[in-house]
Design an enzyme around this catalytic site. Structure first.
Site, PDB file in Angstrom:
ATOM      1  N   LYS A 137      -8.110 -39.635 -15.993  1.00  8.40           N
ATOM      2  CA  LYS A 137      -7.779 -39.907 -14.585  1.00  8.40           C
ATOM      3  C   LYS A 137      -8.838 -39.315 -13.666  1.00  8.40           C
ATOM      4  O   LYS A 137      -9.321 -39.974 -12.750  1.00  8.40           O
ATOM      5  CB  LYS A 137      -6.432 -39.276 -14.248  1.00  8.40           C
ATOM      6  N   ASN A 138      -9.242 -38.093 -13.929  1.00 10.79           N
ATOM      7  CA  ASN A 138     -10.136 -37.396 -13.003  1.00 10.79           C
ATOM      8  C   ASN A 138     -11.590 -37.835 -13.128  1.00 10.79           C
ATOM      9  O   ASN A 138     -12.432 -37.389 -12.349  1.00 10.79           O
ATOM     10  CB  ASN A 138      -9.988 -35.885 -13.165  1.00 10.79           C
ATOM     11  N   CYS A 157      -0.770 -28.876  -1.275  1.00 10.06           N
ATOM     12  CA  CYS A 157      -0.123 -29.515  -2.429  1.00 10.06           C
ATOM     13  C   CYS A 157       0.985 -28.564  -2.872  1.00 10.06           C
ATOM     14  O   CYS A 157       1.284 -27.578  -2.215  1.00 10.06           O
ATOM     15  CB  CYS A 157      -1.121 -29.761  -3.551  1.00 10.06           C
ATOM     16  N   ARG A 209      -5.361 -26.327  -0.012  1.00 13.00           N
ATOM     17  CA  ARG A 209      -6.534 -26.686  -0.813  1.00 13.00           C
ATOM     18  C   ARG A 209      -7.632 -27.077   0.166  1.00 13.00           C
ATOM     19  O   ARG A 209      -7.690 -28.184   0.658  1.00 13.00           O
ATOM     20  CB  ARG A 209      -6.167 -27.792  -1.798  1.00 13.00           C
ATOM     21  N   ASP A 249      -6.040 -26.952 -15.263  1.00 11.83           N
ATOM     22  CA  ASP A 249      -5.087 -28.058 -15.456  1.00 11.83           C
ATOM     23  C   ASP A 249      -4.328 -27.942 -16.764  1.00 11.83           C
ATOM     24  O   ASP A 249      -3.444 -28.760 -17.030  1.00 11.83           O
ATOM     25  CB  ASP A 249      -5.812 -29.409 -15.395  1.00 11.83           C
ATOM     26  N   ARG A 270       1.927 -39.855 -12.142  1.00 12.99           N
ATOM     27  CA  ARG A 270       0.634 -39.874 -11.441  1.00 12.99           C
ATOM     28  C   ARG A 270      -0.518 -39.702 -12.428  1.00 12.99           C
ATOM     29  O   ARG A 270      -1.590 -40.269 -12.233  1.00 12.99           O
ATOM     30  CB  ARG A 270       0.577 -38.746 -10.415  1.00 12.99           C
TER      31      ARG A 270
HETATM   32  C1  EPZ Z   1     -10.086 -31.175  -9.137  1.00  7.91           C
HETATM   33  O1  EPZ Z   1      -9.479 -30.856  -7.899  1.00  7.91           O
HETATM   34  C2  EPZ Z   1      -9.015 -31.860  -9.984  1.00  7.91           C
HETATM   35  N1  EPZ Z   1      -8.569 -33.080  -9.320  1.00  7.91           N
HETATM   36  C3  EPZ Z   1      -7.831 -30.918 -10.177  1.00  7.91           C
HETATM   37  O2  EPZ Z   1      -6.930 -31.558 -11.074  1.00  7.91           O
HETATM   38  C4  EPZ Z   1      -8.315 -29.627 -10.836  1.00  7.91           C
HETATM   39  O3  EPZ Z   1      -7.227 -28.729 -10.911  1.00  7.91           O
HETATM   40  C5  EPZ Z   1      -9.461 -29.018 -10.005  1.00  7.91           C
HETATM   41  O4  EPZ Z   1     -10.511 -29.984  -9.816  1.00  7.91           O
HETATM   42  C6  EPZ Z   1     -10.065 -27.788 -10.680  1.00  7.91           C
HETATM   43  O5  EPZ Z   1     -10.575 -28.158 -11.929  1.00  7.91           O
HETATM   44  C7  EPZ Z   1      -9.275 -34.203  -9.502  1.00  7.91           C
HETATM   45  O6  EPZ Z   1     -10.271 -34.224 -10.209  1.00  7.91           O
HETATM   46  C8  EPZ Z   1      -8.746 -35.452  -8.824  1.00  7.91           C
HETATM   47  P1  EPZ Z   1     -11.915 -27.935  -6.746  1.00  7.91           P
HETATM   48  P2  EPZ Z   1     -10.418 -30.352  -6.663  1.00  7.91           P
HETATM   49  O7  EPZ Z   1     -12.539 -28.404  -5.486  1.00  7.91           O
HETATM   50  O8  EPZ Z   1     -11.697 -31.066  -6.687  1.00  7.91           O
HETATM   51  C9  EPZ Z   1     -11.806 -24.181  -3.879  1.00  7.91           C
HETATM   52  C10 EPZ Z   1      -4.940 -32.572 -11.744  1.00  7.91           C
HETATM   53  O9  EPZ Z   1      -3.943 -31.998 -12.190  1.00  7.91           O
HETATM   54  N2  EPZ Z   1     -12.368 -25.073  -2.856  1.00  7.91           N
HETATM   55  O10 EPZ Z   1     -12.716 -27.902  -8.001  1.00  7.91           O
HETATM   56  O11 EPZ Z   1      -9.598 -30.449  -5.425  1.00  7.91           O
HETATM   57  C11 EPZ Z   1     -10.369 -24.532  -4.242  1.00  7.91           C
HETATM   58  O12 EPZ Z   1      -9.472 -23.938  -3.328  1.00  7.91           O
HETATM   59  C12 EPZ Z   1      -5.664 -31.990 -10.558  1.00  7.91           C
HETATM   60  O13 EPZ Z   1      -5.449 -33.605 -12.249  1.00  7.91           O
HETATM   61  C13 EPZ Z   1     -12.817 -24.532  -1.645  1.00  7.91           C
HETATM   62  O14 EPZ Z   1     -12.726 -23.326  -1.406  1.00  7.91           O
HETATM   63  O15 EPZ Z   1     -10.613 -28.821  -7.035  1.00  7.91           O
HETATM   64  C14 EPZ Z   1     -10.248 -23.974  -5.636  1.00  7.91           C
HETATM   65  O16 EPZ Z   1      -9.958 -22.599  -5.558  1.00  7.91           O
HETATM   66  C15 EPZ Z   1      -4.864 -30.869  -9.922  1.00  7.91           C
HETATM   67  N3  EPZ Z   1     -13.341 -25.373  -0.720  1.00  7.91           N
HETATM   68  C16 EPZ Z   1     -11.655 -24.152  -6.216  1.00  7.91           C
HETATM   69  O17 EPZ Z   1     -12.514 -24.396  -5.107  1.00  7.91           O
HETATM   70  C17 EPZ Z   1     -13.491 -26.716  -0.942  1.00  7.91           C
HETATM   71  O18 EPZ Z   1     -14.012 -27.435  -0.055  1.00  7.91           O
HETATM   72  C18 EPZ Z   1     -11.783 -25.349  -7.161  1.00  7.91           C
HETATM   73  O19 EPZ Z   1     -11.261 -26.498  -6.498  1.00  7.91           O
HETATM   74  C19 EPZ Z   1     -13.032 -27.243  -2.177  1.00  7.91           C
HETATM   75  C20 EPZ Z   1     -12.489 -26.403  -3.117  1.00  7.91           C
END
Ligand code: EPZ
Length: 420
Positions: free
Chosen positions: A22-23, A116, A121, A306, A398
């Site tokens: 999915k991702n 969420c 986030r 995840d 989802r």
């Molecule tokens: C992706 O979310 C995945 N979603 C998430 O999977 C997964 O948990 C996550 O990466 C971490 O691996 C998809 O791929 C659609 P991040 P994403 O930006 O991109 C911080 C699932 O279950 N951050 O890598 O939103 C954030 O708070 C989902 O399939 C900032 O500070 O995650 C976190 O602590 C749930 N500022 C860390 O980075 C930003 O602008 C990693 O988040 C963006 C993120």
């Protein structure tokens, strides 16, 4: 709202073909907006999040179809520039259209995604990364309003802190059309991000360092329609592996990428599972209670956040005390209270959870919340004594294609009860 009714305990025995990730699909779908024509993506799972992203692209003027795992995205008339709140609030990944729309159309209005199930986030890295390419960004009544400067985006330099999957994808998609050289540092190297970079490079983007934390991009180029076959879903594979650790049994996973699941394999071996690998197959077997373990979730190639909830469910019946530290999302513990309803003994202190293993969980009604927490509850229900009802299973739909059929095919006694 549908719910699952699960009778336990049962073991998991048999073969399972792992679906597409999915991702990996979602960023590729956004990447199609960088070209005019029909992108074709194969091995696409039929998931709510994929169908939902199709709706978003159709709202921008694209024509989408998903038949037999083949996703076709015709962007010849995709002139839209706005992703509205009532769509974006339902799926955070909608923000992936921001970078491509900005770079290809010159302007984008995308609603700020909400939080969420487990908390805020932020998207600051998405915005700061685009600003490093010259984007003019204003926040206006809950919307991100982004415009390119006169002459278009300019190559720049940006470092992601912390590592961010989504921000890496968004900024990379914009950078491929920016004039000059862009250097992106501390990029996410999750396999799904790497597939996006490969997909863009195959379509004409000039990207060096694919698969490493530093990406060097030269632009602008013309991006052709994407052609990709989606990689196997390492989290779906890991979810079923955790199910074997929790319920016992023997399952052969086919179509799995054993390198991508290596961080999960390592932990489950520590928990006493026997795991053998060959090419794109993996066999996992487990008898009796798992062994307690200690994990910290980290960006790839660390142990994936995840998979945290699913492994916590296995730790709940482990012989001993386990420790889980959430290194990515400090409050991603919505599954704890529900696991406790099933008899798990867990204590949470900030980002750390201590799990005191018990002999057996007891079935009970529980509530699904976020995607992976819900999957963990389903696995717990398979192993628990008695009847477990998991409510609000749309969360699971989802990210998992008919999880109840896949589990039933492995011997679980699970059925979907549709709301009247
Ligand atoms: C992706 O979310 C995945 N979603 C998430 O999977 C997964 O948990 C996550 O990466 C971490 O691996 C998809 O791929 C659609 P991040 P994403 O930006 O991109 C911080 C699932 O279950 N951050 O890598 O939103 C954030 O708070 C989902 O399939 C900032 O500070 O995650 C976190 O602590 C749930 N500022 C860390 O980075 C930003 O602008 C990693 O988040 C963006 C993120």
């Amino acid at each position: 709202m549908d719910r699952f009714v699960i009778e336990g305990p049962t073991r998991l025995e048999g073969d399972l073909a792992v679906g597409g990730a999915k991702n990996a699909v979602l960023p590729l779908m956004a990447g199609a907006l960088l070209s005019r024509g029909t992108s074709v993506i194969q091995n696409v799972p039929d998931l709510h999040d994929v169908r939902f992203f199709m709706t978003i692209l159709e709202g921008l003027g694209a024509r989408c179809s998903l038949v037999g795992g083949e996703l076709r995205l015709d962007t010849r008339e995709a002139e839209g520039r706005e992703a509205a709140y009532d769509l974006v609030r339902k799926m955070r990944a909608s923000i992936y259209v921001l970078g491509p729309l900005l770079a290809f159309q010159g302007e984008a209005r995308v609603s700020l995604p909400g939080g969420c199930a487990w908390g805020p986030r932020p998207v600051n890295l998405h915005l700061e990364g685009l600003q490093a390419l010259g984007a003019e960004i204003a926040l206006d009544r809950g919307y991100i309003h982004a415009r390119v400067p006169r002459g278009g985006l300019l190559g720049g330099r940006f470092r992601f802190e912390p590592v961010s999957v989504g921000a890496t994808c968004n900024v990379l998609m914009a950078a491929v059309l920016a004039r000059g050289e862009t250097i992106l540092e501390n990029c996410a190297v999750e396999p799904e991000v790497t597939q996006l970079a490969v997909g863009l490079r195959d379509a004409g983007a000039r990207i060096e360092g694919v698969g490493t934390p530093t990406l060097r991009v030269q632009g602008p180029v013309t991006i052709a329609p994407l052609r990709q076959t989606v990689i196997a879903d390492r989290i779906e594979a890991g979810t079923f592996m955790a199910g074997v650790a929790l319920a016992g049994g023997r399952v052969r996973l086919t179509g799995v990428d054993t390198v991508h699941v290596a961080p999960i394999t390592a932990v489950l071996r520590e928990m006493g599972c026997g795991i053998t690998e060959a090419a794109d197959e993996l066999v996992i077997a487990s008898e009796g209670r798992p062994v307690a373990t200690e994990i910290t979730t980290r960006p790839y190639p660390g142990f994936p956040t995840d998979m945290q909830a699913q492994v916590m469910a296995a730790c709940a019946v482990a012989d001993g005390t386990s420790f889980i530290c959430e290194g990515i999302y400090a409050d991603r513990f919505t599954h704890v209270a529900e696991l406790q309803r099933l008899g798990a003994e867990i204590r949470v202190d900030g980002a750390r959870a201590t799990i005191f293993g018990v002999e057996r969980l007891q079935g009970a009604p529980v509530m699904a919340s976020d995607l992976r927490a819900s999957a963990a509850l389903v696995l717990a229900g398979v192993a628990a004594e008695g009847t477990t009802t998991v409510n609000r299973v749309y969360h699971i739909d989802r990210g998992y294609e008919r999880i109840e059929d896949k589990l039933a095919g492995l011997g679980a006694r699970i059925r979907r009860v549709s709301a009247r």
